[in-house]
Design a protein around this motif. Structure first.
Motif, PDB file in Angstrom:
ATOM      1  N   HIS A  49       0.834  -1.201   0.000  1.00 41.67           N
ATOM      2  CA  HIS A  49       0.000   0.000   0.000  1.00 41.67           C
ATOM      3  C   HIS A  49       0.872   1.257   0.000  1.00 41.67           C
ATOM      4  O   HIS A  49       0.519   2.258  -0.644  1.00 41.67           O
ATOM      5  CB  HIS A  49      -0.930  -0.008   1.220  1.00 41.67           C
ATOM      6  CG  HIS A  49      -2.019   1.005   1.136  1.00 41.67           C
ATOM      7  ND1 HIS A  49      -3.001   0.977   0.164  1.00 41.67           N
ATOM      8  CD2 HIS A  49      -2.276   2.110   1.889  1.00 41.67           C
ATOM      9  CE1 HIS A  49      -3.822   1.994   0.315  1.00 41.67           C
ATOM     10  NE2 HIS A  49      -3.401   2.709   1.362  1.00 41.67           N
ATOM     11  N   ALA A  50       2.009   1.194   0.685  1.00 40.96           N
ATOM     12  CA  ALA A  50       2.920   2.344   0.680  1.00 40.96           C
ATOM     13  C   ALA A  50       3.431   2.620  -0.727  1.00 40.96           C
ATOM     14  O   ALA A  50       3.500   3.778  -1.159  1.00 40.96           O
ATOM     15  CB  ALA A  50       4.087   2.087   1.630  1.00 40.96           C
ATOM     16  N   LYS A  51       3.800   1.592  -1.450  1.00 40.09           N
ATOM     17  CA  LYS A  51       4.267   1.767  -2.832  1.00 40.09           C
ATOM     18  C   LYS A  51       3.139   2.295  -3.717  1.00 40.09           C
ATOM     19  O   LYS A  51       3.364   3.131  -4.598  1.00 40.09           O
ATOM     20  CB  LYS A  51       4.797   0.436  -3.377  1.00 40.09           C
ATOM     21  CG  LYS A  51       6.036  -0.086  -2.661  1.00 40.09           C
ATOM     22  CD  LYS A  51       7.211   0.880  -2.720  1.00 40.09           C
ATOM     23  CE  LYS A  51       7.873   0.863  -4.087  1.00 40.09           C
ATOM     24  NZ  LYS A  51       9.104   1.711  -4.100  1.00 40.09           N
ATOM     25  N   LYS A  52       1.936   1.812  -3.461  1.00 38.15           N
ATOM     26  CA  LYS A  52       0.785   2.269  -4.238  1.00 38.15           C
ATOM     27  C   LYS A  52       0.549   3.763  -4.045  1.00 38.15           C
ATOM     28  O   LYS A  52       0.177   4.485  -4.986  1.00 38.15           O
ATOM     29  CB  LYS A  52      -0.463   1.480  -3.804  1.00 38.15           C
ATOM     30  CG  LYS A  52      -1.741   1.862  -4.532  1.00 38.15           C
ATOM     31  CD  LYS A  52      -2.921   1.035  -4.042  1.00 38.15           C
ATOM     32  CE  LYS A  52      -4.221   1.456  -4.711  1.00 38.15           C
ATOM     33  NZ  LYS A  52      -5.379   0.665  -4.193  1.00 38.15           N
ATOM     34  N   LEU A  53       0.786   4.266  -2.831  1.00 41.81           N
ATOM     35  CA  LEU A  53       0.603   5.685  -2.555  1.00 41.81           C
ATOM     36  C   LEU A  53       1.711   6.547  -3.147  1.00 41.81           C
ATOM     37  O   LEU A  53       1.566   7.771  -3.242  1.00 41.81           O
ATOM     38  CB  LEU A  53       0.541   5.916  -1.035  1.00 41.81           C
ATOM     39  CG  LEU A  53      -0.687   5.365  -0.302  1.00 41.81           C
ATOM     40  CD1 LEU A  53      -0.542   5.587   1.202  1.00 41.81           C
ATOM     41  CD2 LEU A  53      -1.972   6.014  -0.808  1.00 41.81           C
ATOM     42  N   GLY A  54       2.842   5.915  -3.502  1.00 41.44           N
ATOM     43  CA  GLY A  54       3.935   6.662  -4.111  1.00 41.44           C
ATOM     44  C   GLY A  54       5.170   6.794  -3.251  1.00 41.44           C
ATOM     45  O   GLY A  54       6.042   7.640  -3.527  1.00 41.44           O
ATOM     46  N   ALA A  55       5.277   5.985  -2.203  1.00 38.14           N
ATOM     47  CA  ALA A  55       6.466   6.037  -1.351  1.00 38.14           C
ATOM     48  C   ALA A  55       7.691   5.592  -2.141  1.00 38.14           C
ATOM     49  O   ALA A  55       7.628   4.654  -2.936  1.00 38.14           O
ATOM     50  CB  ALA A  55       6.279   5.137  -0.134  1.00 38.14           C
ATOM     51  N   SER A  56       8.830   6.251  -1.911  1.00 37.93           N
ATOM     52  CA  SER A  56      10.067   5.820  -2.560  1.00 37.93           C
ATOM     53  C   SER A  56      10.668   4.617  -1.848  1.00 37.93           C
ATOM     54  O   SER A  56      11.339   3.784  -2.469  1.00 37.93           O
ATOM     55  CB  SER A  56      11.081   6.968  -2.566  1.00 37.93           C
ATOM     56  OG  SER A  56      11.304   7.462  -1.253  1.00 37.93           O
ATOM     57  N   ASP A  57      10.443   4.517  -0.554  1.00 38.57           N
ATOM     58  CA  ASP A  57      10.880   3.380   0.259  1.00 38.57           C
ATOM     59  C   ASP A  57       9.918   3.229   1.423  1.00 38.57           C
ATOM     60  O   ASP A  57       9.233   4.193   1.808  1.00 38.57           O
ATOM     61  CB  ASP A  57      12.299   3.586   0.805  1.00 38.57           C
ATOM     62  CG  ASP A  57      13.366   2.980  -0.104  1.00 38.57           C
ATOM     63  OD1 ASP A  57      13.150   1.858  -0.593  1.00 38.57           O
ATOM     64  OD2 ASP A  57      14.396   3.648  -0.323  1.00 38.57           O
ATOM     65  N   ALA A  58       9.890   2.042   2.009  1.00 41.68           N
ATOM     66  CA  ALA A  58       9.026   1.821   3.166  1.00 41.68           C
ATOM     67  C   ALA A  58       9.503   0.604   3.939  1.00 41.68           C
ATOM     68  O   ALA A  58      10.160  -0.287   3.394  1.00 41.68           O
ATOM     69  CB  ALA A  58       7.571   1.633   2.728  1.00 41.68           C
ATOM     70  N   GLY A  59       9.165   0.595   5.214  1.00 38.53           N
ATOM     71  CA  GLY A  59       9.451  -0.548   6.076  1.00 38.53           C
ATOM     72  C   GLY A  59       8.287  -0.756   7.019  1.00 38.53           C
ATOM     73  O   GLY A  59       7.536   0.180   7.324  1.00 38.53           O
ATOM     74  N   ALA A  60       8.111  -1.995   7.465  1.00 42.12           N
ATOM     75  CA  ALA A  60       7.025  -2.286   8.404  1.00 42.12           C
ATOM     76  C   ALA A  60       7.438  -3.448   9.290  1.00 42.12           C
ATOM     77  O   ALA A  60       8.203  -4.322   8.878  1.00 42.12           O
ATOM     78  CB  ALA A  60       5.735  -2.627   7.652  1.00 42.12           C
ATOM     79  N   ASP A  61       6.950  -3.423  10.522  1.00 45.27           N
ATOM     80  CA  ASP A  61       7.186  -4.566  11.404  1.00 45.27           C
ATOM     81  C   ASP A  61       5.951  -4.820  12.252  1.00 45.27           C
ATOM     82  O   ASP A  61       5.297  -3.882  12.725  1.00 45.27           O
ATOM     83  CB  ASP A  61       8.406  -4.338  12.304  1.00 45.27           C
ATOM     84  CG  ASP A  61       8.236  -3.153  13.238  1.00 45.27           C
ATOM     85  OD1 ASP A  61       7.767  -3.355  14.364  1.00 45.27           O
ATOM     86  OD2 ASP A  61       8.571  -2.022  12.835  1.00 45.27           O
ATOM     87  N   ALA A  62       5.626  -6.098  12.402  1.00 44.18           N
ATOM     88  CA  ALA A  62       4.493  -6.531  13.213  1.00 44.18           C
ATOM     89  C   ALA A  62       5.027  -7.335  14.383  1.00 44.18           C
ATOM     90  O   ALA A  62       5.937  -8.154  14.219  1.00 44.18           O
ATOM     91  CB  ALA A  62       3.534  -7.378  12.379  1.00 44.18           C
TER      92      ALA A  62
END
Length: 481
Positions: A49-62
């Motif tokens: 979803h972050a890439k879909k919004l246009g983020a150049s990079d993203a990270g996530a942790d659960a």
């Protein structure tokens, strides 16, 4: 005269009872509500979803954590607490602008709202030229993700935990009739797991556990105007099987409290100071803080530009080892997914490396050391230490001076290195404990203290992720009566 001995300390740390088995985080009796597979899907959804919004990079942790804590006092149950928490954290980059948001709601709609929130924060955040995910060359490859045996769930019931806590406190009371009161005893069983990924190619996660048993007895001496002295001890391990027995913890805590009865003040003086090994670990922690990236790039450390320079006495070495099986500071990679390695931080007293994350390394124009999230297992040693240098031998090396077993207050200035702490312990004469002391202050400067280490004991004790023996400092100011 009762005194804490290195043999008793090791006994209270090492006596064990079998109470555990190993489980994978996907098994229901691990205590977790979510599997790793579920977390992978959650994280992947956030990144997509972050890439879909246009983020150049993203990270996530659960992540998810759960546990049980039971406390007793004077033979009666006081509290039973169960905790369970979960979280999804999302970081979004728009070039060099960074936004972060988190949620405890794992629904698809909540995940997308959290990503949107992080994206919106990034849009209105000022650019930081060094902000960003780690370089791909620094990422720990999947085939390097070692199993370090960090997860040992303990399916202890509240009734069983209460029995262990009561046994611990009872052992303290039975040690001597002068143990007349208690601040209580407790048993804690905690475990957690996580999965993390980011768009520079990292994917990984693991489960971990930490369990403990503790007690704080109070000794009294009616003949001295009702004098009371408190002390405490605990055992904390990843596996319950490695915990000291409740009886060993209770007896040792009681011996420590008894040894402090009859404490008195001493005149202000300058003398050698011997730090008990658990307190010596605190000195090491102060050094780590002073050469960590955040303090260095902010110029808020007395050890700025110390790389390659003499900081400790020339017989001191410091090793960092992230790969100790079951170690409190063990990890196959750091919090950013960067590879970690065993390394020499101090050699012959000289600083060989800092503790840097990707961000702090860029601020300093250096390379990350794989320390996002902090240091890993640290072992401080002296080339002068002999196998027979137990606590009694260290007291003989101290000669006449102060043996410290408790520090109070936060009187450490990491900008200047000035050190001033309230203290309790024992006055030592000719290598023998003369009497306990209290209501004193020890003072010096960390530069002089580290350079002034004249000996380190073979009574090495692992306090958290730091292993160090007792430390003898050549001279400090002691403010008394």
């Amino acid at each position: 005269m009762n005194k804490p001995s290195s043999r008793a300390l090791r006994s209270a740390s090492a006596q064990t009872s079998s109470r555990t088995s190993s489980q994978s985080p996907s098994q229901p009796d691990s205590g977790f509500s979510y599997t790793r597979e579920f977390f992978e899907g959650l994280v992947d959804h956030a990144l997509a979803h972050a890439k879909k919004l246009g983020a150049s990079d993203a990270g996530a942790d659960a992540s998810e954590g759960c546990g049980l804590s039971v406390n007793v006092r004077k033979g009666e149950l006081e509290t039973v607490e169960r905790n369970r928490d979960k979280s999804l954290g999302v970081t979004v980059y728009l070039g060099h602008r960074r936004g972060n948001a988190s949620t405890s709601d794992f629904s698809a709609a909540a995940v997308e709202r959290t990503v949107q929130a992080a994206f919106d924060i990034a849009r209105f955040t000022a650019e930081d030229p060094v902000a960003g995910l780690p370089d791909e060359a620094d990422i720990a490859p999947a085939d390097s993700h070692r199993d370090l045996q960090l997860f040992h769930p303990w399916s202890v019931t509240s009734e069983e935990a209460a029995r262990l806590a009561l046994a611990c406190e009872s052992a303290a009371f039975k040690t001597h009739r002068r143990i007349t009161n208690s601040e209580g005893a407790g048993v804690s069983a905690q475990q957690s797991h996580f999965f993390s990924a980011h768009t520079r190619g990292f994917r990984g996660g693991y489960a971990s556990s930490r369990h403990s048993i503790s007690v704080a007895p109070i000794a009294s001496l009616p003949g001295r105007n009702g004098e009371m002295q408190r002390d405490a001890w605990y055992s904390s391990m990843r596996s319950a099987q490695d915990l000291a027995t409740p009886e060993a913890v209770g007896r040792y805590a009681a011996q420590r409290a008894l040894s402090r009865l009859g404490a008195r003040k001493i005149p202000t003086t300058q003398c050698p100071v011997l730090f008990e090994s658990p307190l010596a670990a605190g000195l090491l922690g102060g050094f780590v803080q002073a050469i960590s990236g955040g303090a260095l790039y902010r110029k808020s450390s007395y050890l700025v530009d110390s790389l390659g320079k003499q900081v400790f006495a020339d017989h001191i070495d410091l090793i960092e080892d992230p790969f100790i099986l079951g170690g409190k500071g063990s990890a196959p990679y750091d919090d950013e997914g960067v590879r970690v390695a065993r390394r020499q931080v101090v050699e012959a007293g000289r600083v060989q490396g800092y503790f840097l994350s990707s961000y702090s390394a860029r601020k300093l124009g250096m390379k990350t050391t794989g320390n996002a999230g902090g240091s890993h297992n640290l072992v401080l040693s002296s080339r002068l230490t002999q196998p027979g240098d137990d606590l009694d031998a260290m007291l003989k090396k101290l000669g006449t001076g102060l043996f410290v077993i408790e520090l109070m207050g936060q009187g450490v200035n990491y900008v200047t290195g000035d050190y001033s702490r309230g203290a309790s312990g024992f006055w030592v004469e000719n290598g023998q404990i003369a009497h306990p002391v209290h209501e004193i202050t020890i003072a010096g400067n960390l530069r002089d203290m580290l350079r002034g280490i004249v000996a380190m004991g073979a009574d090495a004790y692992t306090h958290g992720a730091k292993t160090v023996g007792s430390i003898l400092v050549e001279r400090m100011k002691v403010a008394g009566s």
